[in-house]
Design a protein around this motif. Structure first.
Motif, PDB file in Angstrom:
ATOM      1  N   ASP A 142       6.161   2.066   3.113  1.00  0.00           N
ATOM      2  CA  ASP A 142       7.247   1.519   3.912  1.00  0.00           C
ATOM      3  C   ASP A 142       7.121   2.108   5.309  1.00  0.00           C
ATOM      4  N   GLU A 143       6.943   1.240   6.299  1.00  0.00           N
ATOM      5  CA  GLU A 143       6.791   1.698   7.677  1.00  0.00           C
ATOM      6  C   GLU A 143       7.633   0.812   8.576  1.00  0.00           C
ATOM      7  N   ASP A 144       8.605   1.448   9.233  1.00  0.00           N
ATOM      8  CA  ASP A 144       9.523   0.723  10.118  1.00  0.00           C
ATOM      9  C   ASP A 144      10.218  -0.422   9.387  1.00  0.00           C
ATOM     10  N   GLY A 145      10.575  -0.175   8.131  1.00  0.00           N
ATOM     11  CA  GLY A 145      11.325  -1.156   7.360  1.00  0.00           C
ATOM     12  C   GLY A 145      10.494  -2.263   6.746  1.00  0.00           C
ATOM     13  N   GLU A 146       9.182  -2.237   6.902  1.00  0.00           N
ATOM     14  CA  GLU A 146       8.312  -3.244   6.316  1.00  0.00           C
ATOM     15  C   GLU A 146       7.419  -2.610   5.261  1.00  0.00           C
ATOM     16  N   THR A 147       7.197  -3.343   4.171  1.00  0.00           N
ATOM     17  CA  THR A 147       6.371  -2.834   3.081  1.00  0.00           C
ATOM     18  C   THR A 147       4.963  -3.401   3.208  1.00  0.00           C
ATOM     19  N   GLY A 148       3.968  -2.528   3.086  1.00  0.00           N
ATOM     20  CA  GLY A 148       2.581  -2.957   3.130  1.00  0.00           C
ATOM     21  C   GLY A 148       1.800  -2.394   1.965  1.00  0.00           C
ATOM     22  N   LEU A 149       0.790  -3.118   1.546  1.00  0.00           N
ATOM     23  CA  LEU A 149      -0.121  -2.680   0.498  1.00  0.00           C
ATOM     24  C   LEU A 149      -1.428  -2.269   1.170  1.00  0.00           C
ATOM     25  N   TYR A 150      -1.844  -1.020   0.958  1.00  0.00           N
ATOM     26  CA  TYR A 150      -3.008  -0.463   1.633  1.00  0.00           C
ATOM     27  C   TYR A 150      -4.055  -0.007   0.629  1.00  0.00           C
ATOM     28  N   ARG A 151      -5.286   0.080   1.133  1.00  0.00           N
ATOM     29  CA  ARG A 151      -6.404   0.588   0.352  1.00  0.00           C
ATOM     30  C   ARG A 151      -7.131   1.658   1.160  1.00  0.00           C
ATOM     31  N   LEU A 152      -7.582   2.707   0.470  1.00  0.00           N
ATOM     32  CA  LEU A 152      -8.405   3.738   1.090  1.00  0.00           C
ATOM     33  C   LEU A 152      -9.612   3.981   0.200  1.00  0.00           C
ATOM     34  N   ASP A 153     -10.803   3.730   0.720  1.00  0.00           N
ATOM     35  CA  ASP A 153     -12.025   4.045  -0.013  1.00  0.00           C
ATOM     36  C   ASP A 153     -12.299   5.541   0.099  1.00  0.00           C
ATOM     37  N   LEU A 154     -12.624   6.163  -1.019  1.00  0.00           N
ATOM     38  CA  LEU A 154     -12.852   7.608  -1.043  1.00  0.00           C
ATOM     39  C   LEU A 154     -14.320   7.903  -0.754  1.00  0.00           C
ATOM     40  N   THR A 155     -14.704   7.608   0.484  1.00  0.00           N
ATOM     41  CA  THR A 155     -16.064   7.855   0.953  1.00  0.00           C
ATOM     42  C   THR A 155     -15.979   8.479   2.336  1.00  0.00           C
ATOM     43  N   PRO A 156     -16.988   9.233   2.733  1.00  0.00           N
ATOM     44  CA  PRO A 156     -16.958   9.851   4.066  1.00  0.00           C
ATOM     45  C   PRO A 156     -16.776   8.806   5.165  1.00  0.00           C
ATOM     46  N   GLY A 157     -15.878   9.081   6.089  1.00  0.00           N
ATOM     47  CA  GLY A 157     -15.634   8.191   7.206  1.00  0.00           C
ATOM     48  C   GLY A 157     -14.662   7.061   6.939  1.00  0.00           C
ATOM     49  N   ALA A 158     -14.189   6.931   5.701  1.00  0.00           N
ATOM     50  CA  ALA A 158     -13.294   5.817   5.370  1.00  0.00           C
ATOM     51  C   ALA A 158     -11.919   6.012   5.986  1.00  0.00           C
ATOM     52  N   ARG A 159     -11.330   4.906   6.399  1.00  0.00           N
ATOM     53  CA  ARG A 159      -9.964   4.898   6.900  1.00  0.00           C
ATOM     54  C   ARG A 159      -9.159   3.849   6.135  1.00  0.00           C
ATOM     55  N   PRO A 160      -7.851   4.029   6.045  1.00  0.00           N
ATOM     56  CA  PRO A 160      -7.044   3.063   5.294  1.00  0.00           C
ATOM     57  C   PRO A 160      -7.052   1.689   5.932  1.00  0.00           C
ATOM     58  N   VAL A 161      -7.050   0.678   5.097  1.00  0.00           N
ATOM     59  CA  VAL A 161      -7.040  -0.719   5.527  1.00  0.00           C
ATOM     60  C   VAL A 161      -5.836  -1.397   4.877  1.00  0.00           C
TER      61      VAL A 161
END
Length: 385
Positions: A342-361
């Protein structure tokens, strides 16, 4: 791939993560809202490549027995891990005084294992309680097809508590009012309840087919994460303890844990953990690695081999002041995790790959529950199948 193999794989890739790799700003996918949740359809909830989300409408449906009464209603939805689009959905109206406490009760953080244990192996049943013959609350399950109760029996005085499905099965575990740990296979209508011994308190935590009978005073059973080897547990408010620790002097079912973070309330701090912020356990990814929800971030805590000290703390998400991580689930292969935020009242579904250099998408912004739902509680990411 076996669960043990996935655990070792996750530990291996996470060990390669660095703070640099996890820093920076969030990389988002296209800001296209996911379609509204589809109406219940013929397709089942379970299936490969799905993220399962559930929520409760408190007193969101008319009572079937009382003209002016209200009952809880639970919705379970399967979403695509690619774009968050709906695949299937089921809505269950619970009977009078029926509840799935983890979804409909007091809002709280819960572990990934506890969320998954609400459902049987194929997501056709959800565990809860409702009055059984005689009126006391009986542990049972509700069918996700029509809401019909399954497996309820005449409960003893005080009622049943702590219903949970054993992982990968249709075996429902619970504790009776006489404090007997009990199980019953709801996949076999003729199966009789089995007794597994007495519990010192009103509930327990299930790890595989082994009940864990102690927890800290401030932790509910669904807030306790147990290590794969069954030796160490982490609980709410950044606590950790061993199965062999003695009971607290004030009650046999409570234990005085060590603190992850600064010492306080008479509790010692686990060596090396003094700088750990308050976080709620999500799951152990190995016997020495704990994934923890810090509210505005996710933390990976790595312990020494004997779990006697904390060796490292890795922050997995970029810094964000307005973000609240609601729930987390790890992918079947252990190489990624997903989370609802929940960010600023909006709900989002995120993914984070557990690999070096990965960032959430961001997979997709989500509208769960949809507009117009009565008294919805926070949606919970139950599992990534």
């Amino acid at each position: 791939m076996s669960r043990s193999a996935r655990t070792h794989l996750l530990l291996g890739v996470v060990a390669a993560l660095t703070l640099t790799a996890c820093g920076g700003s969030t990389t988002s996918g296209p800001r296209v809202a996911a379609p509204p949740s589809a109406a219940s359809n013929g397709e089942g909830i379970a299936g490969k490549d799905r993220m399962i989300v559930a929520w409760c409408e408190r007193f969101g449906a008319p009572s079937p027995t009382s003209a002016d009464g209200k009952v809880h209603r639970i919705t379970v939805a399967a979403l695509s891990p690619t774009d968050g689009s709906p695949i299937a959905r089921r809505t269950v109206t619970l009977p009078e005084r029926g509840s799935v406490d983890a979804l409909c009760g007091e809002p709280r953080s819960t572990t990934e294992a506890a969320d998954r244990a609400l459902f049987n192996a194929d997501f056709t049943l959800i565990a809860g309680t409702a009055p059984g013959p005689g009126g006391a609350l009986s542990a049972m399950a509700f069918a996700l097809t029509d809401g019909a109760p399954r497996g309820g029996t005449a409960a003893t005085a005080g009622g049943d508590s702590a219903p949970a499905f054993q992982s990968g099965t249709s075996v429902l575990w619970y504790e009776t009012g006489e404090q007997q740990v009990t199980s019953r296979d709801l996949g076999d209508p003729a199966a009789a309840p089995k007794q597994h011994g007495a519990a010192p308190g009103p509930d327990f935590v299930l790890s595989g087919d082994q009940p864990w009978l102690t927890r800290p005073l401030e932790s509910k059973p669904d807030q306790v994460a147990i290590s794969p080897d069954g030796a160490v547990a982490a609980g709410a408010s950044s606590t950790v303890w061993r199965r062999t620790d003695p009971p607290a002097p004030y009650a046999l079912w409570y234990v005085e844990p060590m603190a992850l973070g600064r010492s306080g309330n008479g509790r010692a701090s686990l060596p090396g953990s003094e700088q750990v912020p308050r976080c709620e356990p999500s799951r152990w990814t190995s016997d020495v690695t704990l994934l923890c929800n810090g509210g505005d971030n996710l933390l990976l805590l790595t312990f020494s081999a004997d779990r006697g000290r904390l060796d490292t703390m890795t922050t997995l998400l970029p810094v964000a002041t307005s973000r609240v991580v609601e729930s987390v689930a790890v992918s079947p292969d252990g190489r990624s995790l997903a989370y609802l935020v929940d960010e600023d009242g909006e709900t989002g579904l995120y993914r984070l790959d557990l690999t070096p250099g990965a960032r959430p998408v961001e997979i997709a912004p989500v509208d769960l529950p949809p507009a117009g739902v009565v008294n919805p509680l926070t949606p919970r990411l139950i599992a990534w199948l």
